[in-house]
Design an enzyme around this catalytic site. Structure first.
Site, PDB file in Angstrom:
ATOM      1  CD  GLU A 164      -2.739  -1.410   2.180  1.00 27.82           C
ATOM      2  OE1 GLU A 164      -3.058  -0.411   2.837  1.00 27.82           O
ATOM      3  OE2 GLU A 164      -3.180  -2.546   2.359  1.00 27.82           O
TER       4      GLU A 164
ATOM      5  CB  CYS B  17       6.705  -5.406   9.069  1.00 27.65           C
ATOM      6  SG  CYS B  17       8.013  -4.648  10.077  1.00 27.65           S
TER       7      CYS B  17
ATOM      8  CB  CYS C 197       2.631   7.183   3.226  1.00 30.51           C
ATOM      9  SG  CYS C 197       2.924   6.041   4.556  1.00 30.51           S
TER      10      CYS C 197
ATOM     11  CB  CYS D 174       1.881  -2.370  13.780  1.00 28.17           C
ATOM     12  SG  CYS D 174       2.129  -2.192  12.008  1.00 28.17           S
TER      13      CYS D 174
ATOM     14  CB  CYS E  51       4.913  -3.177  16.510  1.00 29.64           C
ATOM     15  SG  CYS E  51       6.596  -2.690  16.115  1.00 29.64           S
TER      16      CYS E  51
ATOM     17  CB  CYS F  81      -0.256   5.219  11.010  1.00 28.06           C
ATOM     18  SG  CYS F  81       0.359   6.737  10.407  1.00 28.06           S
TER      19      CYS F  81
HETATM   20  N1  SAH Z   1       8.381   0.275  10.415  1.00 26.47           N
HETATM   21  C1  SAH Z   1       8.616   1.657  10.541  1.00 26.47           C
HETATM   22  C2  SAH Z   1       7.863   2.498   9.537  1.00 26.47           C
HETATM   23  C3  SAH Z   1       6.468   2.086   9.227  1.00 26.47           C
HETATM   24  S1  SAH Z   1       5.276   2.281  10.500  1.00 26.47           S
HETATM   25  C4  SAH Z   1       8.323   2.111  11.960  1.00 26.47           C
HETATM   26  O1  SAH Z   1       7.725   1.352  12.718  1.00 26.47           O
HETATM   27  O2  SAH Z   1       8.723   3.213  12.287  1.00 26.47           O
HETATM   28  C5  SAH Z   1       4.961   4.023  10.471  1.00 26.47           C
HETATM   29  C6  SAH Z   1       4.386   4.573  11.768  1.00 26.47           C
HETATM   30  O3  SAH Z   1       3.024   4.147  11.957  1.00 26.47           O
HETATM   31  C7  SAH Z   1       5.176   4.109  12.982  1.00 26.47           C
HETATM   32  O4  SAH Z   1       5.455   5.152  13.876  1.00 26.47           O
HETATM   33  C8  SAH Z   1       4.207   3.108  13.560  1.00 26.47           C
HETATM   34  O5  SAH Z   1       4.510   2.882  14.870  1.00 26.47           O
HETATM   35  C9  SAH Z   1       2.867   3.760  13.297  1.00 26.47           C
HETATM   36  N2  SAH Z   1       1.722   2.864  13.534  1.00 26.47           N
HETATM   37  C10 SAH Z   1       1.649   1.552  13.297  1.00 26.47           C
HETATM   38  N3  SAH Z   1       0.446   1.071  13.725  1.00 26.47           N
HETATM   39  C11 SAH Z   1      -0.252   2.104  14.238  1.00 26.47           C
HETATM   40  C12 SAH Z   1      -1.546   2.250  14.825  1.00 26.47           C
HETATM   41  N4  SAH Z   1      -2.376   1.236  14.957  1.00 26.47           N
HETATM   42  N5  SAH Z   1      -1.926   3.482  15.241  1.00 26.47           N
HETATM   43  C13 SAH Z   1      -1.096   4.542  15.074  1.00 26.47           C
HETATM   44  N6  SAH Z   1       0.123   4.469  14.523  1.00 26.47           N
HETATM   45  C14 SAH Z   1       0.559   3.260  14.108  1.00 26.47           C
HETATM   46 FE1  SF4 Z   2       6.837  -3.131  11.356  1.00 27.03          FE
HETATM   47 FE2  SF4 Z   2       4.499  -2.072  12.010  1.00 27.03          FE
HETATM   48 FE3  SF4 Z   2       6.407  -2.260  13.840  1.00 27.03          FE
HETATM   49 FE4  SF4 Z   2       6.690  -0.483  11.826  1.00 27.03          FE
HETATM   50  S1  SF4 Z   2       5.119  -0.448  13.426  1.00 27.03           S
HETATM   51  S2  SF4 Z   2       8.216  -1.926  12.612  1.00 27.03           S
HETATM   52  S3  SF4 Z   2       5.650  -1.624  10.175  1.00 27.03           S
HETATM   53  S4  SF4 Z   2       5.389  -3.992  12.830  1.00 27.03           S
END
Ligand code: SAH
Ligand code: SF4
Length: 352
Positions: free
Chosen positions: A92, A112, A105, A119, A116, A338
């Protein structure tokens, strides 16, 4: 062997490749100009490029771009694209308008590996890294789509690596793509217009001296190790002490700051002790905090705090002299925000 992709080369890489293949070095700038400045993909029509170079590109190189296979437009103007690669994997890519900017973006991986817990991409696991041409290809495919479907003069002005994937886990390909985006003879984006967001891969953060000097955003999300480990398993390997040791070594130009992303989660990391921890950790002059109110998605186990709580957290940091902003959620109605990046299966269910 696979043919090399036309979109996989930095300008100097393309120059060397042409020379190795008995073609003139200067043709590389011409090609860059047609592709990334004139956005003309009809190779036969490139008037100043020699027949020999064109024949080589058409016969020996892969000129295929990723394809926009689905597109959604949000009420706030955010456009979400599902971009399909050759092997039918999709990622995406989201175009977000704000004032005079149009930010793309980008995804850096399919899925990934970091996992996390907040996420949605993290729940997919890593399917594969994207190649440099697939990262560049997202930018080119979306630009082409906007020019053909919205306005001939459409132009993407900024890039954030905040789509699917951990960009530093795919270091070399993301580096090459970033060099392509910054090349003056082509797209020519300035270093301040590109932001790389990382979950905190310490060994790669320590290699950032070797990366173009773009803005760096660190996904911090907690100021105490126990809380951060619950959100981000990577914190077990690289805890806050190691992370901040690495961050201190990032080469920062004068007046540049590191952005810390902080997802605010109701009754989890939005307490006084979390604030106190942040104030201890962050260098006021070299940091800014971007609060991202947690985006809930179906079955997510966390909740978004109240607006009052979000305001309190932000104002408390500001009062301590730490620059802090709250990220407004964009593209909510098309699940482009995000963490709402969905797997293809979900998408078909949700949008069919
Ligand atoms: N993997 C990298 C970049 C992609 S994620 C990283 O983690 O930094 C981009 C941003 O979106 C990150 O700050 C991530 O923590 C945030 N993000 C992921 N899931 C989210 C959610 N459910 N609500 C708000 N932000 C989220
Ligand atoms: Fe990967 Fe999502 Fe964690 Fe970013 S926030 S490192 S995309 S699992």
């Amino acid at each position: 062997m696979d043919k090399p992709s036309l979109y996989s080369f930095t300008l100097s890489g393309l120059q060397s490749y042409f020379v190795e293949n008995g073609l003139p070095k200067f043709a590389a700038s011409q090609v860059y100009n047609w592709l990334y400045h004139n956005w003309n993909f009809d190779i036969e029509s490139w008037s100043n490029v020699s027949k020999k170079v064109k024949a080589h590109i058409l016969e020996e190189m892969d000129t295929e771009l990723p394809k926009v296979v689905w597109h959604g437009l949000s009420k706030d103007g955010t456009r979400k694209f599902l971009v399909g690669m050759k092997d039918a994997q999709t990622v995406e890519t989201v175009a977000i308008p704000a004032q005079s900017r149009l930010t793309l973006c980008l995804s850096s991986q399919v899925g990934c590996a970091i996992g996390c817990t907040f996420c949605h991409t993290g729940t997919m696991g890593l399917k594969r890294h994207l190649k440099a041409e697939e990262v560049v290809g997202q930018f080119v495919a979306v630009t082409k789509w906007l020019k053909e479907n919205v306005d001939e003069d459409s132009r993407l002005t900024n890039i954030v690596y905040m789509g699917q994937g951990e960009p530093l886990h795919n270091y070399e390909n993301v580096k090459t793509a970033t060099q392509v985006f910054m090349e003056e003879k082509g797209i020519g984006l300035g270093q301040r217009r590109i932001t790389l967001s990382t979950s905190g891969l310490v060994p790669q953060i320590e290699k950032l001296w070797d990366f173009p000097p773009v803005n760096i955003a660190i996904s911090l999300h907690a100021s105490h190790d126990e809380i951060r480990t619950e959100l981000m398993p990577i914190n077990k390997a690289f805890d806050l002490t190691r992370l901040f040791e690495a961050i201190k070594k990032i080469p920062l130009k004068a007046n540049r700051r590191i952005t810390y992303e902080y997802i605010l989660i109701d009754e989890f990391n939005d307490r006084q002790e979390d604030l106190d921890g942040l104030i201890d950790l962050l260098d006021k002059r070299e940091s800014k905090v971007n609060i991202i109110p947690f985006n809930e998605y179906p079955d997510s186990k966390f909740k978004r705090p109240s607006n009052n709580k979000i305001r309190w957290f932000m104002e408390s940091l500001n009062r301590e002299g730490i620059t802090c902003t709250v990220r407004t959620t964009k593209g909510d109605d098309i699940l482009a925000a995000c963490g709402q990046l969905k797997s293809m299966e979900d998408k078909l269910n949700l949008w069919s």
